[in-house]
Scaffold this motif. Sequence first.
Motif, PDB file in Angstrom:
ATOM      1  N   ALA A 161      43.755  43.598  40.237  1.00  0.00           N
ATOM      2  CA  ALA A 161      43.736  45.101  39.759  1.00  0.00           C
ATOM      3  C   ALA A 161      42.469  45.467  39.377  1.00  0.00           C
ATOM      4  N   HIS A 162      42.026  46.836  39.586  1.00  0.00           N
ATOM      5  CA  HIS A 162      40.622  47.556  39.276  1.00  0.00           C
ATOM      6  C   HIS A 162      39.590  46.556  38.780  1.00  0.00           C
ATOM      7  N   PRO A 163      38.984  45.864  39.752  1.00  0.00           N
ATOM      8  CA  PRO A 163      37.958  44.841  39.403  1.00  0.00           C
ATOM      9  C   PRO A 163      36.780  45.263  38.758  1.00  0.00           C
ATOM     10  N   ALA A 164      36.476  46.649  39.239  1.00  0.00           N
ATOM     11  CA  ALA A 164      35.176  47.102  38.528  1.00  0.00           C
ATOM     12  C   ALA A 164      35.359  47.147  36.873  1.00  0.00           C
ATOM     13  N   ARG A 165      36.245  47.233  36.264  1.00  0.00           N
ATOM     14  CA  ARG A 165      36.533  47.244  34.864  1.00  0.00           C
ATOM     15  C   ARG A 165      36.161  46.147  34.122  1.00  0.00           C
ATOM     16  N   TYR A 166      35.831  45.027  34.857  1.00  0.00           N
ATOM     17  CA  TYR A 166      35.767  43.640  34.158  1.00  0.00           C
ATOM     18  C   TYR A 166      34.552  43.277  33.725  1.00  0.00           C
ATOM     19  N   LYS A 167      33.301  43.930  34.252  1.00  0.00           N
ATOM     20  CA  LYS A 167      32.086  43.912  33.864  1.00  0.00           C
ATOM     21  C   LYS A 167      31.488  42.324  33.997  1.00  0.00           C
ATOM     22  N   PHE A 168      32.017  41.861  34.822  1.00  0.00           N
ATOM     23  CA  PHE A 168      31.503  40.143  34.992  1.00  0.00           C
ATOM     24  C   PHE A 168      30.049  40.086  35.697  1.00  0.00           C
ATOM     25  N   THR A 169      29.601  39.123  35.658  1.00  0.00           N
ATOM     26  CA  THR A 169      28.350  38.924  36.231  1.00  0.00           C
ATOM     27  C   THR A 169      28.591  38.871  37.803  1.00  0.00           C
ATOM     28  N   ALA A 170      27.827  38.927  38.459  1.00  0.00           N
ATOM     29  CA  ALA A 170      28.074  38.570  40.032  1.00  0.00           C
ATOM     30  C   ALA A 170      28.745  37.338  40.510  1.00  0.00           C
ATOM     31  N   ASN A 171      28.299  36.319  39.508  1.00  0.00           N
ATOM     32  CA  ASN A 171      28.853  34.900  39.715  1.00  0.00           C
ATOM     33  C   ASN A 171      30.099  34.632  39.400  1.00  0.00           C
ATOM     34  N   GLU A 172      30.481  35.326  38.321  1.00  0.00           N
ATOM     35  CA  GLU A 172      31.641  35.259  37.653  1.00  0.00           C
ATOM     36  C   GLU A 172      32.682  36.029  38.481  1.00  0.00           C
ATOM     37  N   GLU A 173      31.943  37.327  38.992  1.00  0.00           N
ATOM     38  CA  GLU A 173      33.320  37.925  40.038  1.00  0.00           C
ATOM     39  C   GLU A 173      33.324  37.141  41.254  1.00  0.00           C
ATOM     40  N   TYR A 174      32.307  36.300  41.765  1.00  0.00           N
ATOM     41  CA  TYR A 174      32.619  35.463  43.042  1.00  0.00           C
ATOM     42  C   TYR A 174      33.664  34.654  42.569  1.00  0.00           C
ATOM     43  N   ALA A 175      33.499  34.153  41.534  1.00  0.00           N
ATOM     44  CA  ALA A 175      34.444  32.935  41.122  1.00  0.00           C
ATOM     45  C   ALA A 175      35.795  33.441  40.987  1.00  0.00           C
ATOM     46  N   LEU A 176      36.056  34.566  40.074  1.00  0.00           N
ATOM     47  CA  LEU A 176      37.181  35.200  40.137  1.00  0.00           C
ATOM     48  C   LEU A 176      37.999  35.478  41.591  1.00  0.00           C
ATOM     49  N   PHE A 177      37.434  36.254  42.492  1.00  0.00           N
ATOM     50  CA  PHE A 177      37.943  36.271  43.807  1.00  0.00           C
ATOM     51  C   PHE A 177      38.093  35.039  44.459  1.00  0.00           C
ATOM     52  N   SER A 178      37.235  34.015  44.381  1.00  0.00           N
ATOM     53  CA  SER A 178      37.271  32.782  45.044  1.00  0.00           C
ATOM     54  C   SER A 178      38.626  31.969  44.699  1.00  0.00           C
ATOM     55  N   GLU A 179      38.443  31.854  43.218  1.00  0.00           N
ATOM     56  CA  GLU A 179      39.994  31.256  42.599  1.00  0.00           C
ATOM     57  C   GLU A 179      41.052  31.875  43.109  1.00  0.00           C
ATOM     58  N   PHE A 180      40.972  33.119  43.002  1.00  0.00           N
ATOM     59  CA  PHE A 180      42.360  34.012  43.236  1.00  0.00           C
ATOM     60  C   PHE A 180      42.638  33.728  44.356  1.00  0.00           C
ATOM     61  N   LYS A 181      41.944  33.741  45.559  1.00  0.00           N
ATOM     62  CA  LYS A 181      42.481  33.525  46.930  1.00  0.00           C
ATOM     63  C   LYS A 181      42.735  32.087  47.062  1.00  0.00           C
ATOM     64  N   GLN A 182      41.978  30.953  46.480  1.00  0.00           N
ATOM     65  CA  GLN A 182      42.628  29.774  46.616  1.00  0.00           C
ATOM     66  C   GLN A 182      43.965  29.538  45.880  1.00  0.00           C
ATOM     67  N   HIS A 183      44.206  30.160  45.128  1.00  0.00           N
ATOM     68  CA  HIS A 183      45.805  30.071  44.298  1.00  0.00           C
ATOM     69  C   HIS A 183      46.779  30.724  45.330  1.00  0.00           C
ATOM     70  N   GLY A 184      46.194  31.495  46.296  1.00  0.00           N
ATOM     71  CA  GLY A 184      47.266  32.245  47.084  1.00  0.00           C
ATOM     72  C   GLY A 184      47.387  33.854  46.939  1.00  0.00           C
ATOM     73  N   GLY A 185      46.271  34.416  46.139  1.00  0.00           N
ATOM     74  CA  GLY A 185      46.133  35.770  46.064  1.00  0.00           C
ATOM     75  C   GLY A 185      45.905  36.485  47.519  1.00  0.00           C
ATOM     76  N   ARG A 186      46.394  37.755  47.603  1.00  0.00           N
ATOM     77  CA  ARG A 186      46.028  38.176  49.064  1.00  0.00           C
ATOM     78  C   ARG A 186      45.660  39.592  49.038  1.00  0.00           C
ATOM     79  N   GLY A 187      45.423  40.396  47.749  1.00  0.00           N
ATOM     80  CA  GLY A 187      44.910  41.886  47.704  1.00  0.00           C
ATOM     81  C   GLY A 187      44.142  41.918  46.758  1.00  0.00           C
TER      82      GLY A 187
END
Length: 288
Positions: free
Chosen positions: A193-219
């Motif tokens: 949900a609303h990824p721009a709200r989290y104010k992550f660094t570029a590395n943290e955001e990349y980690a979120l998307f990568s781990e999400f995908k690895q767990h089976g997230g799709r959107g």
Amino acid sequence: MTPILNADLHCHSVVSDGTLTPEDLAARAKANGVELWALTDHDEIGGQHRAAAAARAQGMAYLTGTEISVTFANTTVHIVGLGFDPDDAQLARGLAATRGGRSERAQDMAAQLTQVGIHGAYEGALQFVGNPDLISRTHFARFLVESGVCKDTSEVFRRYLIEGKPGYVPHCWASLGDAVRWITGAGGMAVIAHPARYKFTANEEYALFSEFKQHGGRGVEVVTGSHTAAEYMTYAAMAEEFGLAASRGSDFHSPNESHTDLGTLPLLPGQLTPVWELLADRIQHPAA
């Protein structure tokens, strides 16, 4: 289906921290031209059968929904689930566990507010709660506005209830992996949900998307109420980079508080795969 569908797949009712019933939300969505709707209450699926029936009564297509609170990199992140079985026992147990502890947290928030001279905040917040298990910062914010401490909820979240300010109490939510597994185990799709709200660094955001995908997230939500036009483009590119489908949702809570009404967002950028194409067999269509 095509990306030009007016789908609103993120909003909240009185079952969590919205101010309208599922039935009133369905009527509002229909009036605003929504063709495919989902109710996504926080950590709760208790309104799903009502919402589906209301959508049917309005002649609107419906996807089941919820928004799960997750702790990732010491930050609260929200994962929307769409198209799941609302009677799935494991999902229900997971959400119940996630809701646990909200009451204790709320009392700690009220105690902090008492220390700065704001009394009766817990009882005051409860007046705005449709479901006491889901008392949240939003309910405290409504109390602070109603009692004249702040002029609106924007002022509340500048002066109170955020990190470093009175009334902020962190909460350890579900893990990212658990949330995605509960949703997918119930036959649904997990969406950031609303990824721009989290104010992550570029590395943290990349980690979120990568781990999400690895767990089976799709959107991922690309077009959502809190994103700017530039952020639509940023997360359209992220969706393509990570091979994620794109979602669209207003995150509507209340006619008096929400900047974006149901069904009024720009359409998804055309090059993306919309989540509803992948969930076509999960959409509940109204009787012809």
